[in-house]
Design a protein around this motif. Structure first.
Motif, PDB file in Angstrom:
ATOM      1  N   GLU A 172       0.822  -1.214   0.000  1.00 42.76           N
ATOM      2  CA  GLU A 172       0.000   0.000   0.000  1.00 42.76           C
ATOM      3  C   GLU A 172       0.856   1.265   0.000  1.00 42.76           C
ATOM      4  OE1 GLU A 172      -2.868  -0.167   3.236  1.00 42.76           O
ATOM      5  OE2 GLU A 172      -4.395  -0.672   1.744  1.00 42.76           O
ATOM      6  N   GLN A 173       2.060   1.170   0.569  1.00 43.40           N
ATOM      7  CA  GLN A 173       2.983   2.301   0.583  1.00 43.40           C
ATOM      8  C   GLN A 173       3.763   2.437  -0.726  1.00 43.40           C
ATOM      9  OE1 GLN A 173       3.613   4.720   2.876  1.00 43.40           O
ATOM     10  NE2 GLN A 173       1.970   3.989   4.202  1.00 43.40           N
ATOM     11  N   GLY A 174       3.525   1.512  -1.661  1.00 45.54           N
ATOM     12  CA  GLY A 174       4.141   1.642  -2.973  1.00 45.54           C
ATOM     13  C   GLY A 174       5.246   0.666  -3.284  1.00 45.54           C
ATOM     14  N   ILE A 175       5.537  -0.266  -2.346  1.00 46.48           N
ATOM     15  CA  ILE A 175       6.538  -1.290  -2.643  1.00 46.48           C
ATOM     16  C   ILE A 175       6.003  -2.188  -3.767  1.00 46.48           C
ATOM     17  CG2 ILE A 175       7.706  -3.337  -1.732  1.00 46.48           C
ATOM     18  CD1 ILE A 175       8.896  -0.769  -0.677  1.00 46.48           C
ATOM     19  N   ASP A 176       6.830  -2.439  -4.768  1.00 49.95           N
ATOM     20  CA  ASP A 176       6.439  -3.226  -5.935  1.00 49.95           C
ATOM     21  C   ASP A 176       6.234  -4.689  -5.533  1.00 49.95           C
ATOM     22  OD1 ASP A 176       6.172  -4.491  -8.376  1.00 49.95           O
ATOM     23  OD2 ASP A 176       7.900  -3.507  -9.302  1.00 49.95           O
ATOM     24  N   ALA A 177       5.051  -5.228  -5.756  1.00 49.95           N
ATOM     25  CA  ALA A 177       4.752  -6.606  -5.378  1.00 49.95           C
ATOM     26  C   ALA A 177       5.637  -7.612  -6.099  1.00 49.95           C
ATOM     27  CB  ALA A 177       3.282  -6.923  -5.640  1.00 49.95           C
ATOM     28  N   THR A 178       6.228  -7.226  -7.234  1.00 52.31           N
ATOM     29  CA  THR A 178       7.112  -8.155  -7.935  1.00 52.31           C
ATOM     30  C   THR A 178       8.446  -8.306  -7.206  1.00 52.31           C
ATOM     31  OG1 THR A 178       8.117  -6.457  -9.354  1.00 52.31           O
ATOM     32  CG2 THR A 178       6.093  -7.503 -10.141  1.00 52.31           C
ATOM     33  N   LYS A 179       8.707  -7.463  -6.201  1.00 55.58           N
ATOM     34  CA  LYS A 179       9.951  -7.545  -5.434  1.00 55.58           C
ATOM     35  C   LYS A 179       9.800  -8.377  -4.165  1.00 55.58           C
ATOM     36  CE  LYS A 179      12.172  -4.788  -8.245  1.00 55.58           C
ATOM     37  NZ  LYS A 179      12.757  -3.528  -7.810  1.00 55.58           N
ATOM     38  N   LEU A 180       8.650  -9.051  -4.000  1.00 55.85           N
ATOM     39  CA  LEU A 180       8.445  -9.911  -2.844  1.00 55.85           C
ATOM     40  C   LEU A 180       9.058 -11.281  -3.096  1.00 55.85           C
ATOM     41  CD1 LEU A 180       4.651  -9.221  -2.080  1.00 55.85           C
ATOM     42  CD2 LEU A 180       6.643  -7.960  -1.238  1.00 55.85           C
ATOM     43  N   SER A 181       9.736 -11.821  -2.087  1.00 58.81           N
ATOM     44  CA  SER A 181      10.184 -13.212  -2.180  1.00 58.81           C
ATOM     45  C   SER A 181       8.959 -14.126  -2.103  1.00 58.81           C
ATOM     46  CB  SER A 181      11.147 -13.537  -1.037  1.00 58.81           C
ATOM     47  OG  SER A 181      10.439 -13.602   0.191  1.00 58.81           O
ATOM     48  N   ASP A 182       9.163 -15.414  -2.373  1.00 60.60           N
ATOM     49  CA  ASP A 182       8.033 -16.342  -2.304  1.00 60.60           C
ATOM     50  C   ASP A 182       7.423 -16.386  -0.904  1.00 60.60           C
ATOM     51  OD1 ASP A 182       8.305 -16.909  -4.954  1.00 60.60           O
ATOM     52  OD2 ASP A 182       8.877 -19.016  -4.703  1.00 60.60           O
ATOM     53  N   SER A 183       8.264 -16.330   0.129  1.00 65.46           N
ATOM     54  CA  SER A 183       7.725 -16.373   1.492  1.00 65.46           C
ATOM     55  C   SER A 183       6.932 -15.113   1.800  1.00 65.46           C
ATOM     56  CB  SER A 183       8.839 -16.563   2.525  1.00 65.46           C
ATOM     57  OG  SER A 183       9.744 -15.479   2.510  1.00 65.46           O
ATOM     58  N   ALA A 184       7.399 -13.965   1.321  1.00 66.43           N
ATOM     59  CA  ALA A 184       6.660 -12.720   1.516  1.00 66.43           C
ATOM     60  C   ALA A 184       5.350 -12.747   0.739  1.00 66.43           C
ATOM     61  CB  ALA A 184       7.512 -11.522   1.089  1.00 66.43           C
ATOM     62  N   MET A 185       5.398 -13.268  -0.473  1.00 66.20           N
ATOM     63  CA  MET A 185       4.171 -13.374  -1.265  1.00 66.20           C
ATOM     64  C   MET A 185       3.172 -14.318  -0.597  1.00 66.20           C
ATOM     65  SD  MET A 185       2.426 -12.435  -3.899  1.00 66.20           S
ATOM     66  CE  MET A 185       3.586 -11.650  -5.054  1.00 66.20           C
ATOM     67  N   ALA A 186       3.655 -15.440  -0.059  1.00 66.22           N
ATOM     68  CA  ALA A 186       2.778 -16.393   0.616  1.00 66.22           C
ATOM     69  C   ALA A 186       2.105 -15.749   1.822  1.00 66.22           C
ATOM     70  CB  ALA A 186       3.567 -17.626   1.048  1.00 66.22           C
ATOM     71  N   ALA A 187       2.872 -14.991   2.608  1.00 69.02           N
ATOM     72  CA  ALA A 187       2.310 -14.313   3.778  1.00 69.02           C
ATOM     73  C   ALA A 187       1.261 -13.293   3.351  1.00 69.02           C
ATOM     74  CB  ALA A 187       3.421 -13.650   4.584  1.00 69.02           C
ATOM     75  N   TRP A 188       1.551 -12.562   2.294  1.00 72.51           N
ATOM     76  CA  TRP A 188       0.615 -11.537   1.813  1.00 72.51           C
ATOM     77  C   TRP A 188      -0.680 -12.193   1.311  1.00 72.51           C
ATOM     78  CZ3 TRP A 188       0.720  -8.753  -3.483  1.00 72.51           C
ATOM     79  CH2 TRP A 188      -0.149  -7.646  -3.468  1.00 72.51           C
ATOM     80  N   LEU A 189      -0.546 -13.264   0.538  1.00 73.18           N
ATOM     81  CA  LEU A 189      -1.734 -13.958   0.031  1.00 73.18           C
ATOM     82  C   LEU A 189      -2.572 -14.525   1.180  1.00 73.18           C
ATOM     83  CD1 LEU A 189      -0.193 -15.812  -3.040  1.00 73.18           C
ATOM     84  CD2 LEU A 189      -1.747 -13.845  -3.087  1.00 73.18           C
ATOM     85  N   PHE A 190      -1.898 -15.052   2.210  1.00 71.09           N
ATOM     86  CA  PHE A 190      -2.620 -15.575   3.368  1.00 71.09           C
ATOM     87  C   PHE A 190      -3.378 -14.445   4.072  1.00 71.09           C
ATOM     88  CE2 PHE A 190      -2.419 -16.836   7.997  1.00 71.09           C
ATOM     89  CZ  PHE A 190      -3.454 -17.750   7.921  1.00 71.09           C
ATOM     90  N   TYR A 191      -2.712 -13.312   4.261  1.00 71.73           N
ATOM     91  CA  TYR A 191      -3.407 -12.176   4.880  1.00 71.73           C
ATOM     92  C   TYR A 191      -4.629 -11.776   4.065  1.00 71.73           C
ATOM     93  CZ  TYR A 191      -4.800  -7.461   5.802  1.00 71.73           C
ATOM     94  OH  TYR A 191      -5.583  -6.362   6.038  1.00 71.73           O
TER      95      TYR A 191
END
Length: 261
Positions: A172-191
């Motif tokens: 939401e603060q503008g960090i590019d979602a393509t720069k998330l590692s798989d673990s960060a993406m998994a946590a975000w999808l779970f949230y």
């Protein structure tokens, strides 16, 4: 391509050498340590000194002025003899103007293990929006490592959810979602599957520690911890006169109505 955001699933998985390479660490122990830290600092605690065990807490306390501090801590879920319980709602009644010496089984240990990072913060559901805003403002060029404390070597559902909420706030603060590692993406999808305080409540009470807290009549503490974005504290680890301490570096201290994103 450099990974800008990564989630570590347990404090035992922290790579201290990698953290020392200019990384920014944000530690999560949703039930209870990092929620208690946010609550205590927002309620006017002078600072929180995170220690690894009761012995270290007592050694620090010897050097603090009488009546200037409160000993707070638990070991494997049991309040340490002679200490206050690390419960956010309770802490707000005793900590204004005091230094809180905090010992927990997982969260404060994780903070110590993360200290090699270029900057260390603690966050929870209560203050992730404030911490994410600060991190994006001052560390946008750094790799951000969200550290789930876990529980005595075990993965914790609530920490993973909290890290996912933090990642959501970063995006939401503008960090590019393509720069998330798989673990960060998994946590975000779970949230995102359980976004909002009502769905989050399902997660918190489904988690092993949440079930334990409910069994001991601590539902009100969990309900408080679930107030997404209710606090503006930004706890940052600094080197103080008595060792490591967490101080609120937010420019203003105020409490907002809880909101969910």
């Amino acid at each position: 391509m450099m990974t800008n955001v990564h989630v570590v699933l347990r404090k035992e998985d922290i790579d201290e050498t990698a953290l020392a390479d200019g990384k920014v660490a944000v530690v999560f122990d949703i039930l209870l340590a990092t929620s208690s830290i946010a609550a205590a600092l927002s309620a006017g605690a002078r600072s929180v000194i995170p220690v690894r065990d009761a012995e270290e807490a007592k050694a620090v306390a010897i050097h603090l002025p009488e009546k200037s501090y409160e000993l707070v801590g638990e070991r494997e879920g049991r309040t340490i003899d002679g200490f206050h319980p690390p419960a956010p709602l309770f802490l707000q009644t005793i900590c204004p103007g005091k230094t809180v010496v905090l010992s927990t089984t997982n969260g404060t240990v994780a903070v110590h293990k993360a200290q090699s990072a270029s900057a260390v913060y603690t966050a929870s559901l209560l203050n992730s929006p404030a911490v994410s805003e600060h991190v994006c403002r001052w560390h946008r060029d750094k790799t951000i490592i969200a550290i789930c404390s876990g529980s005595s070597g075990r993965f914790c559902l609530e920490d993973f959810y909290g890290a996912g909420y933090f990642v959501h706030c970063l995006v939401e603060q503008g960090i590019d979602a393509t720069k998330l590692s798989d673990s960060a993406m998994a946590a975000w999808l779970f949230y995102r599957q359980y976004s909002g305080e009502e769905r989050a409540k399902e997660v918190l009470f489904a988690a092993r520690v949440g079930r334990w807290m409910a069994a001991y009549g601590l539902e009100s503490e969990v309900d408080y911890i679930n107030r997404h974005g209710a606090l503006s504290s930004v706890p940052k680890l600094e080197r103080g006169s008595f060792g490591l301490e967490l101080r609120d570096i937010a420019p203003t201290k105020f409490m907002k109505e809880g909101r969910s994103s």
